[in-house]
Every structure is written in structure tokens, then in C-alpha cells.
Design a protein around this motif. Structure first.
Motif, short mmCIF file in Angstrom:
data_model
loop_
_atom_site.label_atom_id
_atom_site.label_comp_id
_atom_site.label_asym_id
_atom_site.label_seq_id
_atom_site.Cartn_x
_atom_site.Cartn_y
_atom_site.Cartn_z
N LYS A 137 -2.28 -1.13 80.44
CA LYS A 137 -2.89 -1.02 79.11
C LYS A 137 -1.82 -0.96 78.02
O LYS A 137 -1.97 -1.58 76.96
N LYS A 138 -0.76 -0.24 78.28
CA LYS A 138 0.32 -0.13 77.29
C LYS A 138 1.02 -1.46 77.08
O LYS A 138 1.42 -1.80 75.95
N GLU A 139 1.19 -2.23 78.15
CA GLU A 139 1.84 -3.54 78.00
C GLU A 139 0.99 -4.48 77.16
O GLU A 139 1.52 -5.22 76.31
N VAL A 140 -0.33 -4.45 77.37
CA VAL A 140 -1.22 -5.27 76.55
C VAL A 140 -1.19 -4.79 75.10
O VAL A 140 -1.12 -5.61 74.16
N GLY A 196 14.49 2.05 71.06
CA GLY A 196 14.98 2.43 72.39
C GLY A 196 14.22 3.63 72.94
O GLY A 196 13.96 3.73 74.14
N GLY A 197 13.85 4.55 72.02
CA GLY A 197 13.02 5.69 72.44
C GLY A 197 11.64 5.25 72.91
O GLY A 197 11.08 5.82 73.85
N VAL A 198 11.10 4.21 72.27
CA VAL A 198 9.81 3.66 72.71
C VAL A 198 9.93 3.11 74.13
O VAL A 198 9.08 3.35 74.99
N ALA A 199 11.01 2.36 74.39
CA ALA A 199 11.22 1.78 75.72
C ALA A 199 11.35 2.87 76.78
O ALA A 199 10.80 2.76 77.88
N GLU A 200 12.06 3.94 76.43
CA GLU A 200 12.24 5.04 77.39
C GLU A 200 10.92 5.76 77.66
O GLU A 200 10.62 6.12 78.80
N GLU A 201 10.12 5.96 76.61
CA GLU A 201 8.85 6.65 76.79
C GLU A 201 7.86 5.80 77.55
O GLU A 201 7.07 6.32 78.35
N ASN A 203 8.52 3.54 79.90
CA ASN A 203 8.95 3.45 81.30
C ASN A 203 8.41 2.18 81.96
O ASN A 203 7.89 2.19 83.08
N SER A 204 8.53 1.07 81.23
CA SER A 204 8.07 -0.23 81.73
C SER A 204 9.19 -1.24 81.57
O SER A 204 9.73 -1.42 80.47
N ASN A 205 9.54 -1.91 82.64
CA ASN A 205 10.60 -2.91 82.58
C ASN A 205 10.23 -4.06 81.66
O ASN A 205 11.08 -4.59 80.94
N LEU A 206 8.95 -4.44 81.68
CA LEU A 206 8.51 -5.55 80.83
C LEU A 206 8.62 -5.18 79.36
O LEU A 206 9.15 -5.97 78.55
N ILE A 207 8.17 -4.00 78.97
CA ILE A 207 8.26 -3.57 77.58
C ILE A 207 9.71 -3.41 77.16
O ILE A 207 10.10 -3.79 76.05
N SER A 208 10.53 -2.85 78.04
CA SER A 208 11.96 -2.67 77.71
C SER A 208 12.62 -4.00 77.43
O SER A 208 13.45 -4.13 76.51
N LYS A 209 12.28 -5.01 78.23
CA LYS A 209 12.89 -6.34 78.03
C LYS A 209 12.53 -6.91 76.66
O LYS A 209 13.40 -7.43 75.94
#
Length: 450
Positions: A137-140, A196-201, A203-209
Motif C-alpha cells: 500500500k505504501k509503495e502505491v 532519506g528519513g522517509v526511505a528509512e521509515e 523500509n522498502s527497497n523499491l521506495i528507497s531506490k
């Protein structure tokens, strides 16, 4: 009042997490595992054991040593003579029941192990399942956030202002991390640090990329709005491909479940039809252990549960790419297999303990060595209510020597009929029929034919 209380609780929980580094896995993995180990330790300390994989030698239908067989025959003959002198029908003699308070063997540790295993893996498997659903859901939601951000930047708003403005709207699953990022930017954090804080929170490789792409685009310059729009479309395409892949792999999940069902049915058919016939033969295997001495039902039980455990892990690796996502399948397969085994396979052992076998006719015959008795011996199997039990196997043996069918199946009246061949030695012989813990003994003797 309720909103203030909720905010206060959230603040305290956040302080606890920051101060003591409380992780979710402590409650979903570590704590259930500790409880499971404590259950196993308590069971072992209170005398619970695994059931023996070997049956009692008296139940095997195999031959006894000549000395033991003669001793058993003599004792049975003495008991019969004493019963007749006392005016008691020898057929009504039963083994001494266990006295009140007498300790019984508690060989159910394998059942306790199943319960402990389920306690250990179910909380973590459920948590992993919901975590993955939330992550999807978060990725969408993040792909939609990128699209909205690109639309704002087309109107001339810079990335920092776009994030702050979007934090005031409803972003679904991205509300909390984007508001946190906006707060950091208002306090002076850089765009890269806040994202970067969003990516850490997340915890999704796709979102981090894709966050890394957004940050690099923001600092590089150029037509960032178009880049963000293409990034959003690309992310949606990746999510769609992942969902399609999982949908296509569901057929393999179904195949694994069907295979587990086939294993259970084959084990049931073997334990109720073929193996009782083989066990009656008493054929010797490697190490001098007879087929009739092996408890196949419990062997099947353990094999099926292990197959369910590892089969579920394989399903998770194939369908979702990680073993931990297979734990939910392992739990489902173990629960289903355990219920099926307790209904279909293990009752073949438990039911036998509720039956009793009695000698109907043919006792006390005399004959010549090497020949069958004149009249067949007839034994009957009844349940605890005295009703005949058809289609169940009775194990037969003769001592000290001779030949008798190792195992026979009862007819519609619960009867088995057998014509044993006595040995060559002159003297008393015992023919024993057994089911579960119940036995019935017929006496015969070889006379001198000279």
C-alpha cells in the motif's frame, strides 16, 4: 479528551522506542519463540517423551525365542487349568487393569512439539503477512505522491515547497512519513536528509531506490517535473509486474497444497491397508529389526508434519522471494496436516486400544506335529460396548513353534478364523491373537503318533 489521550500515548510509545530500541520482532518472533521453548522444556521435565517407533514384540506377530515361547505356553496352560478348577471360563480372563494412581507413560511429546512450533511461528508469520500488505500500500501511495509532486513542480514550485504543501493533504499510507519529512524541512533539514528519513521509515527497497532518483534529480536540475512523472509511471509499472508475477506463481502454491494432501492420503491408505499385511509377515530388515516391529503410523505422522513445515518455506521462497513469507504457509499446512493425521492415521493406533479380542471356538484341540488342527480357531474382536468390529487387523502368533497366518482381517461379524500348523515337538502350544493391548490365547497340544 480522547484525542489528547491518544497523542499522549503516541508520545510515550515513541519515547520508549527511541530510548530502549524496542523492535517489532521482539514481540512477534523472540517472545513467541521463548514461550515455545519454555513449553517444550516443561513437557520434557514433567516426563513427556516421544512415542516409541517400535511396537511391542508381543504385538508384532513375529516368533519368540524357543525358551520364552515354552515358558509362555506353560504359564498360559497353568492359568487355564487354575481357571477351570475355580469354575471360571478361561476366555473371560483379562489382563490386570492399571491400578488407580499407577503411573502411565506420557509419550505425547511430538504433539506438544507441534503446538510449540505453531506458537513460535504463527505470530511472526501473521505480522510478516500484514507488514507486506502495508508495504505494498505504501509503495502505491508513494507512486501517487511522486505524481502529485510532479504536478506541483510544473506550476513552478520547488521540491521542498512541494513536499511541505503535499504534507497538508491526504496521502493515505504516506501521511506520517511525508509530514515528518515536511517538519524536518521547516526546521532546516536539507531535502536529501528529509527524504532519506522517509526511505528509512518506509523500509522498502523499491521506495528507497526511487527516493534516491528524486533527490538526485532535485539537485541536478533540469526538467525535474517530467522526470518525476516518468519515475511515478515507472514505479507503477514495476508494482504491476510484481503483482502479476505473484498471481502467476499462485498455481505453484496450489500444487504444493495438493501435493501435501496426496501425501496424507497415500499415508492413510498405506497405514490402513498395505502395511498391516506386511507387518504380519514379520520380514527382517537391516539391523535385525522386523517390519512388524516398526510403528509406521507415527513415522508417517512425523514425515507429513516435516513435509508441511519445509514445503511452506519453499512456497514462500518461490512465490514471494523470501523464506519468512513461507511461514504462514507452513502454519496452514501443519495445522491441516495435524488435523488430518489425528482423524485418519493416528486413530488406527488409538482405536485398537479400545478393542478387545476373545476366543470363540477351537480351544483345547490335540493333533499331530506338522499338521493343521482339525477345527479352525475362531477369534472375535469387539469394541468397548460389545459390538463386533469388522475390517480390522488381528495379529496372530504360535509358540513354541509352528506356522500361523501373521495377520488376518475381521469379517462383518468381527471374526477371524485360522487353522494353525503345530510344530513337531510333543507338548503344549499356544496360539495368540492380539489387537492393541488385548490378547486371547487358544491352547493346543501335539500328541505322540507312534
Amino acid at each position: 479528551m480522547s484525542s489528547n489521550f491518544r497523542m499522549m500515548m503516541e508520545r510515550y510509545l515513541q519515547l520508549i522506542r527511541l530510548r530502549y530500541d524496542v523492535r517489532r520482532g521482539y514481540f512477534t518472533a523472540a517472545l513467541p519463540l521463548v514461550i515455545a521453548l519454555l513449553i517444550l522444556f516443561s513437557a520434557v521435565m514433567t516426563g513427556h517423551t516421544f512415542p516409541s517407533q517400535q511396537l511391542d514384540s508381543s504385538f508384532s506377530g513375529g516368533s519368540l525365542s524357543e525358551e520364552d515361547a515354552k515358558k509362555a505356553a506353560y504359564q498360559a496352560l497353568v492359568a487355564q487349568m487354575e481357571a477351570e478348577e475355580a469354575g471360571i471360563d478361561p476366555a473371560t480372563l483379562e489382563e490386570r487393569p492399571a491400578e488407580e494412581g499407577e503411573e502411565t507413560a506420557r509419550d505425547n511429546l511430538d504433539h506438544i512439539l507441534v503446538y510449540a512450533l505453531l506458537i513460535g511461528i504463527i505470530p511472526y508469520s501473521i505480522d510478516s503477512f500484514f507488514q507486506k500488505k502495508n508495504q505494498m500500500k505504501k509503495e502505491v501511495a508513494f507512486s501517487e505522491f511522486l505524481f502529485k509532486m510532479s504536478e506541483l513542480m510544473r506550476g513552478g514550485i520547488d521540491p521542498v515547497k512541494a513536499v511541505i504543501d503535499l504534507a497538508k493533504t491526504d496521502l493515505g499510507s504516506m501521511n506520517s512519513p511525508i509530514k515528518s519529512a515536511a517538519s524536518k524541512m521547516v526546521l532546516g533539514y536539507s531535502f536529501s536528509d528529509a527524504m532519506g528519513g522517509v526511505a528509512e521509515e518506509m523500509n522498502s527497497n523499491l521506495i528507497s531506490k526511487y527516493i534516491n532518483v528524486v533527490v538526485q534529480a532535485a539537485y541536478t536540475g533540469g526538467n525535474v517535473a517530467d522526470l518525476l512523472q516518468r519515475t511515478s509511471e515507472d514505479m507503477r509499472a514495476v508494482i504491476a509486474i510484481e503483482r502479476e508475477k505473484e498471481s502467476n506463481l499462485k498455481q505453484y502454491v496450489i500444487i504444493f497444497y495438493l501435493a501435501q494432501g496426496i501425501v496424507i492420503m497415500l499415508s492413510y491408505l498405506l497405514s490402513t491397508s498395505l502395511l498391516p499385511m506386511i507387518q504380519g509377515v514379520g520380514a527382517q530388515m537391516l539391523g535385525g529389526v522386523g517390519l512388524s516391529d516398526i510403528n509406521f503410523q507415527y513415522g508417517f505422522f512425523h514425515m507429513i508434519l516435516l513435509n508441511g513445515l519445509f514445503g511452506g518455506l519453499i512456497i514462500g521462497q518461490i512465490s514471494e522471494g523470501e523464506l519468512k513469507h513461507g511461514l504462514k504457509h507452513s502454519a496452514i499446512l501443519i495445522i491441516g496436516s495435524y488435523i488430518a493425521c489425528t482423524i485418519l492415521i493416528l486413530p488406527t493406533l488409538d482405536a485398537a486400544s479400545l478393542y478387545s479380542v476373545d476366543l470363540v471356538s477351537g480351544d483345547g484341540q490335540s493333533g499331530f506335529g506338522g499338521l493343521t488342527l482339525t477345527e479352525p480357531l475362531v477369534f472375535q474382536v469387539v469394541d468397548k460396548d460389545g459390538n463386533p468390529v469388522p475390517d480390522t487387523f488381528v495379529y496372530l502368533s504360535i509358540a513354541p513353534s509352528g506356522m500361523v497366518s501373521g495377520v488376518l482381517e475381521t469379517d462383518d461379524g468381527g471374526n477371524v478364523s485360522v487353522s494353525p500348523v503345530l510344530g513337531d515337538s510333543i507338548g503344549a502350544y499356544t496360539i495368540t491373537a492380539q489387537i492393541g493391548d488385548s490378547t486371547a490365547v487358544a491352547m493346543a497340544s501335539v500328541i505322540d503318533g507312534s
